[in-house]
Scaffold this motif. Sequence first.
Motif, PDB file in Angstrom:
ATOM      1  N   ASN A 123      -7.444 -40.766  -8.492  1.00  0.00           N
ATOM      2  CA  ASN A 123      -5.828 -39.997  -9.550  1.00  0.00           C
ATOM      3  C   ASN A 123      -5.796 -39.753 -10.005  1.00  0.00           C
ATOM      4  O   ASN A 123      -5.071 -41.215 -11.059  1.00  0.00           O
ATOM      5  N   LEU A 124      -4.961 -39.160 -11.037  1.00  0.00           N
ATOM      6  CA  LEU A 124      -4.137 -39.897 -12.573  1.00  0.00           C
ATOM      7  C   LEU A 124      -3.060 -39.107 -12.214  1.00  0.00           C
ATOM      8  O   LEU A 124      -3.125 -37.749 -11.322  1.00  0.00           O
ATOM      9  N   LEU A 125      -2.120 -40.417 -12.576  1.00  0.00           N
ATOM     10  CA  LEU A 125      -0.664 -39.621 -11.716  1.00  0.00           C
ATOM     11  C   LEU A 125       0.637 -39.556 -13.214  1.00  0.00           C
ATOM     12  O   LEU A 125      -0.281 -40.414 -13.702  1.00  0.00           O
ATOM     13  N   LYS A 126       1.173 -38.180 -13.042  1.00  0.00           N
ATOM     14  CA  LYS A 126       2.301 -38.127 -14.089  1.00  0.00           C
ATOM     15  C   LYS A 126       2.979 -38.720 -13.083  1.00  0.00           C
ATOM     16  O   LYS A 126       4.147 -39.491 -13.002  1.00  0.00           O
ATOM     17  N   CYS A 127       3.322 -37.937 -11.834  1.00  0.00           N
ATOM     18  CA  CYS A 127       4.239 -38.364 -10.659  1.00  0.00           C
ATOM     19  C   CYS A 127       4.025 -37.126  -9.439  1.00  0.00           C
ATOM     20  O   CYS A 127       3.287 -36.630  -9.623  1.00  0.00           O
ATOM     21  N   TYR A 128       4.934 -38.115  -8.330  1.00  0.00           N
ATOM     22  CA  TYR A 128       4.602 -37.400  -6.872  1.00  0.00           C
ATOM     23  C   TYR A 128       5.755 -36.492  -7.294  1.00  0.00           C
ATOM     24  O   TYR A 128       6.812 -36.771  -7.719  1.00  0.00           O
ATOM     25  N   GLU A 129       5.446 -35.715  -6.520  1.00  0.00           N
ATOM     26  CA  GLU A 129       6.726 -34.895  -5.475  1.00  0.00           C
ATOM     27  C   GLU A 129       8.252 -35.294  -4.603  1.00  0.00           C
ATOM     28  O   GLU A 129       8.008 -36.068  -4.193  1.00  0.00           O
ATOM     29  N   ARG A 130       8.904 -34.706  -5.668  1.00  0.00           N
ATOM     30  CA  ARG A 130       9.901 -35.595  -5.016  1.00  0.00           C
ATOM     31  C   ARG A 130      10.943 -35.214  -3.405  1.00  0.00           C
ATOM     32  O   ARG A 130      10.934 -33.564  -3.757  1.00  0.00           O
TER      33      ARG A 130
ATOM     34  N   GLU B 108       4.018 -42.842 -19.368  1.00  0.00           N
ATOM     35  CA  GLU B 108       2.438 -43.723 -18.595  1.00  0.00           C
ATOM     36  C   GLU B 108       2.066 -43.002 -17.439  1.00  0.00           C
ATOM     37  O   GLU B 108       2.648 -43.402 -16.869  1.00  0.00           O
ATOM     38  N   TYR B 109       1.049 -43.135 -17.308  1.00  0.00           N
ATOM     39  CA  TYR B 109       0.233 -42.571 -16.277  1.00  0.00           C
ATOM     40  C   TYR B 109      -0.122 -43.769 -15.475  1.00  0.00           C
ATOM     41  O   TYR B 109      -1.084 -44.634 -15.761  1.00  0.00           O
TER      42      TYR B 109
ATOM     43  N   HIS C 246      -4.201 -48.574 -13.954  1.00  0.00           N
ATOM     44  CA  HIS C 246      -3.778 -48.334 -14.830  1.00  0.00           C
ATOM     45  C   HIS C 246      -2.044 -47.925 -14.382  1.00  0.00           C
ATOM     46  O   HIS C 246      -1.862 -47.430 -13.199  1.00  0.00           O
ATOM     47  N   GLY C 247      -1.213 -48.942 -14.993  1.00  0.00           N
ATOM     48  CA  GLY C 247       0.364 -48.066 -14.696  1.00  0.00           C
ATOM     49  C   GLY C 247       1.087 -48.889 -13.253  1.00  0.00           C
ATOM     50  O   GLY C 247       0.435 -49.780 -13.420  1.00  0.00           O
ATOM     51  N   SER C 248       2.170 -48.637 -12.957  1.00  0.00           N
ATOM     52  CA  SER C 248       2.997 -49.084 -12.244  1.00  0.00           C
ATOM     53  C   SER C 248       2.060 -48.940 -11.292  1.00  0.00           C
ATOM     54  O   SER C 248       1.345 -47.811 -10.140  1.00  0.00           O
TER      55      SER C 248
ATOM     56  N   ASN D  98      -7.196 -48.241 -19.919  1.00  0.00           N
ATOM     57  CA  ASN D  98      -6.660 -47.747 -21.065  1.00  0.00           C
ATOM     58  C   ASN D  98      -6.946 -47.008 -21.549  1.00  0.00           C
ATOM     59  O   ASN D  98      -6.766 -45.604 -21.439  1.00  0.00           O
ATOM     60  N   GLU D  99      -7.929 -47.657 -21.874  1.00  0.00           N
ATOM     61  CA  GLU D  99      -8.749 -46.127 -23.043  1.00  0.00           C
ATOM     62  C   GLU D  99      -9.570 -45.079 -22.437  1.00  0.00           C
ATOM     63  O   GLU D  99      -9.305 -43.313 -22.476  1.00  0.00           O
ATOM     64  N   ILE D 100      -9.591 -45.408 -20.630  1.00  0.00           N
ATOM     65  CA  ILE D 100     -10.187 -44.385 -19.954  1.00  0.00           C
ATOM     66  C   ILE D 100      -8.766 -43.541 -19.279  1.00  0.00           C
ATOM     67  O   ILE D 100      -9.362 -41.775 -19.468  1.00  0.00           O
ATOM     68  N   VAL D 101      -8.025 -43.457 -19.770  1.00  0.00           N
ATOM     69  CA  VAL D 101      -6.633 -42.575 -19.306  1.00  0.00           C
ATOM     70  C   VAL D 101      -6.496 -41.939 -20.403  1.00  0.00           C
ATOM     71  O   VAL D 101      -5.897 -41.053 -19.980  1.00  0.00           O
ATOM     72  N   GLY D 102      -6.422 -42.235 -21.379  1.00  0.00           N
ATOM     73  CA  GLY D 102      -6.178 -41.583 -22.935  1.00  0.00           C
ATOM     74  C   GLY D 102      -7.237 -40.762 -23.262  1.00  0.00           C
ATOM     75  O   GLY D 102      -6.844 -39.745 -23.496  1.00  0.00           O
ATOM     76  N   GLN D 103      -8.589 -41.544 -22.832  1.00  0.00           N
ATOM     77  CA  GLN D 103      -9.509 -40.051 -22.472  1.00  0.00           C
ATOM     78  C   GLN D 103      -9.115 -38.895 -21.505  1.00  0.00           C
ATOM     79  O   GLN D 103      -9.776 -37.824 -22.023  1.00  0.00           O
ATOM     80  N   LEU D 104      -8.402 -39.302 -19.834  1.00  0.00           N
ATOM     81  CA  LEU D 104      -8.425 -38.034 -18.909  1.00  0.00           C
ATOM     82  C   LEU D 104      -7.403 -37.249 -19.492  1.00  0.00           C
ATOM     83  O   LEU D 104      -6.792 -37.414 -20.455  1.00  0.00           O
ATOM     84  N   ARG D 105      -7.606 -36.022 -19.231  1.00  0.00           N
ATOM     85  CA  ARG D 105      -6.938 -34.792 -19.264  1.00  0.00           C
ATOM     86  C   ARG D 105      -6.237 -34.171 -18.022  1.00  0.00           C
ATOM     87  O   ARG D 105      -6.375 -34.129 -17.147  1.00  0.00           O
ATOM     88  N   ILE D 106      -4.881 -34.648 -17.745  1.00  0.00           N
ATOM     89  CA  ILE D 106      -3.596 -34.478 -16.536  1.00  0.00           C
ATOM     90  C   ILE D 106      -3.515 -33.287 -16.993  1.00  0.00           C
ATOM     91  O   ILE D 106      -3.261 -32.788 -17.399  1.00  0.00           O
ATOM     92  N   LYS D 107      -4.057 -32.646 -15.497  1.00  0.00           N
ATOM     93  CA  LYS D 107      -3.859 -31.202 -15.575  1.00  0.00           C
ATOM     94  C   LYS D 107      -2.437 -30.534 -14.632  1.00  0.00           C
ATOM     95  O   LYS D 107      -2.115 -29.730 -15.269  1.00  0.00           O
ATOM     96  N   GLU D 108      -2.048 -31.097 -13.975  1.00  0.00           N
ATOM     97  CA  GLU D 108      -1.073 -31.703 -13.100  1.00  0.00           C
ATOM     98  C   GLU D 108      -0.343 -32.719 -12.431  1.00  0.00           C
ATOM     99  O   GLU D 108      -1.028 -33.767 -13.561  1.00  0.00           O
TER     100      GLU D 108
END
Length: 232
Positions: free
Chosen positions: A96-103, A225-226, A134-136, A43-53
């Motif tokens: 990959n740091l993921l917010k979501c995939y394309e639907r 959550e990413y 991390h995440g689902s 979670n610390e790693i995810v918190g420091q990474l920056r998601i660009k898209e």
Amino acid sequence: MNNIFSASSQIGLASTFSDLVNTDFKGEINALCWYRNLDGDFNEIVGQLRIKENITEVYPEDLIALQLSDKGNIARNIILNDLELLTDFGASPSLNLLKCYERDDEFDFISTDVYSFHVDRSPIATDTFLCTYHGSASDIISNSEAEQKILIPEIRAKLKELHNGPSEEFEIFLKENYFDLHYQVHANVEPTNLGVGHLWRLAVDHPKQQVLPCIHRAPLENEGEYRLLLIC
């Protein structure tokens, strides 16, 4: 440790990375799991990474540049080691740091996005490797628990209307648009969740494959959550 997955006859268990990559799929087994209880603060790693898209690839140098606690450093070393193991094996892993995939919402009767249960296909002998740090986490089901959507009469009829071409080209149309890769789960089926920290190898549809390809899907992400996912 085996209780989570022992109920599924499609899953084989590996105790090392070598076991994971060198064990043959056979019979109903089309998913292999290197079961791990990972230490470290992912979670610390995810918190420091920056998601660009919605999907941002994270490179080893991005991880190395992070200023982490001892627990975060343990997590970083685990990820770097996994990347190295897979690369040395000959795979091309991506973190990959993921917010979501394309639907895919073009058609109301069939979906071809990764949230739909599907199999992967390749023209060469390969497998899908993945690990959620991390995440689902993703789900899998056995092949007996689902039916190809293109074989369901009402869906097939609508696809034929959509094709609107020579009947001898219909099967080609289905493959070119990836409709044949997607599955409808039978009623009352409980998917197996792949969990966090375990490294998985899933069978892919290719000419030399000796077993049925593994049916899987991406999970719905938790709100806010990413996901941090290794895949190749």
